[in-house]
Design an enzyme around this catalytic site. Structure first.
Site, PDB file in Angstrom:
ATOM      1  N   SER A 133     -57.096  24.431  -9.224  1.00  0.00           N
ATOM      2  CA  SER A 133     -55.680  24.186  -8.928  1.00  0.00           C
ATOM      3  C   SER A 133     -54.842  25.459  -8.917  1.00  0.00           C
ATOM      4  CB  SER A 133     -55.088  23.192  -9.932  1.00  0.00           C
ATOM      5  OG  SER A 133     -54.986  23.774 -11.219  1.00  0.00           O
ATOM      6  N   LYS A 174     -50.532  25.803 -15.262  1.00  0.00           N
ATOM      7  CA  LYS A 174     -49.811  25.804 -13.981  1.00  0.00           C
ATOM      8  C   LYS A 174     -48.778  26.938 -14.012  1.00  0.00           C
ATOM      9  CE  LYS A 174     -51.802  21.852 -12.861  1.00  0.00           C
ATOM     10  NZ  LYS A 174     -52.883  21.786 -11.846  1.00  0.00           N
ATOM     11  N   SER A 218     -60.803  24.106 -13.186  1.00  0.00           N
ATOM     12  CA  SER A 218     -60.570  23.551 -11.853  1.00  0.00           C
ATOM     13  C   SER A 218     -59.983  24.612 -10.929  1.00  0.00           C
ATOM     14  CB  SER A 218     -59.617  22.347 -11.925  1.00  0.00           C
ATOM     15  OG  SER A 218     -58.291  22.785 -12.178  1.00  0.00           O
ATOM     16  N   SER A 278     -53.581  20.476  -6.142  1.00  0.00           N
ATOM     17  CA  SER A 278     -53.143  20.551  -7.526  1.00  0.00           C
ATOM     18  C   SER A 278     -52.394  19.297  -7.917  1.00  0.00           C
ATOM     19  CB  SER A 278     -52.238  21.781  -7.730  1.00  0.00           C
ATOM     20  OG  SER A 278     -51.673  21.777  -9.019  1.00  0.00           O
TER      21      SER A 278
END
Length: 262
Positions: free
Chosen positions: A69, A124, A67, A227
């Site tokens: 994010s 993250k 993704s 995100s």
């Protein structure tokens, strides 16, 4: 069934076949007689699977970014390597830490098992460690009352949709990294899940304030307004940590992306 468990089961099966062949079947065969195919293949695959299992479980593990994010640090399609031992040695499959080495630091790009569904791996950036008071108000990050330095750094072109986003450089401790902030996106968190230690967080129209509980971490995506992270689903417990991402080893669309990142 996750890949780590599948690999462990293959290792156990091939190890059993290797042991049977090495200590029992080989002695009972006539001299020069070939081993049964299932013994031959199983025993020959054992060393290969053992090497892969050890490397993947204790040293480095490959992942693919699914993704956007973490744009602009990591792009969709980046193949990355994750250091499995920097935060401690963990038992494969159950992910239980048996030897503690280092703790995650602010600014680390961390892979972990998604708290709401541990069968999924997320990636993250760590912004809050145990005991930190994390605030994100009007799109400015503060840690323990101090505003994290942020400066404009031009624009980022999203090549898939051909539009630009404001790009910034954020300084977390001694580390700096790029991020994207959409100034026209709302500052408040529109959807918040019910997560453990939810009482540690306060949400307002300007953003949120959270105190990170012991044994947990607060993470955000570098693509701040695109995100789903700790703002939405809460803190990352230490038991969910997989490792620290540190290297892009391939990208089919852009070979120049190969290398280390911050």
């Amino acid at each position: 069934m996750n890949f780590a468990l599948i690999l462990f089961l293959l290792l156990a099966i091939t190890a059993l076949l290797w042991a049977v062949d090495r200590f029992y079947a080989r002695k009972r065969r006539a001299p020069g007689a070939p081993a049964p195919w299932w013994v031959e293949y199983g025993a020959s695959f054992f060393p290969v699977i053992l090497i892969v299992f050890v490397l993947r479980s204790f040293l480095v593990e490959p992942f693919k970014i699914p993704s956007g994010s973490m744009i602009p640090t990591l792009l969709v399609g980046d193949y990355i390597l994750v250091n499995k031992w920097t935060y401690g040695i963990r038992l494969p499959v159950i992910n239980k830490k048996i030897i503690s080495i280092n703790d995650p630091q602010r600014g680390d790009v961390m892979v972990f098992r998604y708290p709401a569904d541990p069968s999924l791996d997320f990636i993250k950036r760590v912004v809050g460690v145990p005991g930190d008071r994390v605030e994100y108000l009007d799109k400015r990050l503060r840690i323990n009352g101090e505003e994290v330095p942020l400066r404009a750094d031009g624009e980022y072109l999203h090549t898939d949709r051909l539009y630009y986003s404001p790009r910034y450089v954020e300084q977390l401790g001694e580390r700096s990294h790029q991020l994207l902030i959409e100034q026209d996106a709302p500052a408040f968190v529109s959807q918040v899940m019910d997560f453990p230690f939810r009482q540690n967080c306060t949400y307002t129209s300007a953003g949120f304030r959270c105190t990170v509980p012991e044994g947990h971490y607060f993470v955000l995506g570098d693509n701040r307004d695109a995100s789903s992270d700790s703002r939405v689903w809460g803190f990352v417990p230490d038991r969910n940590i997989v490792g620290r991402a540190f290297f892009i080893w391939f990208n089919f669309s852009d070979m120049k992306r190969i290398g280390r990142f911050h």
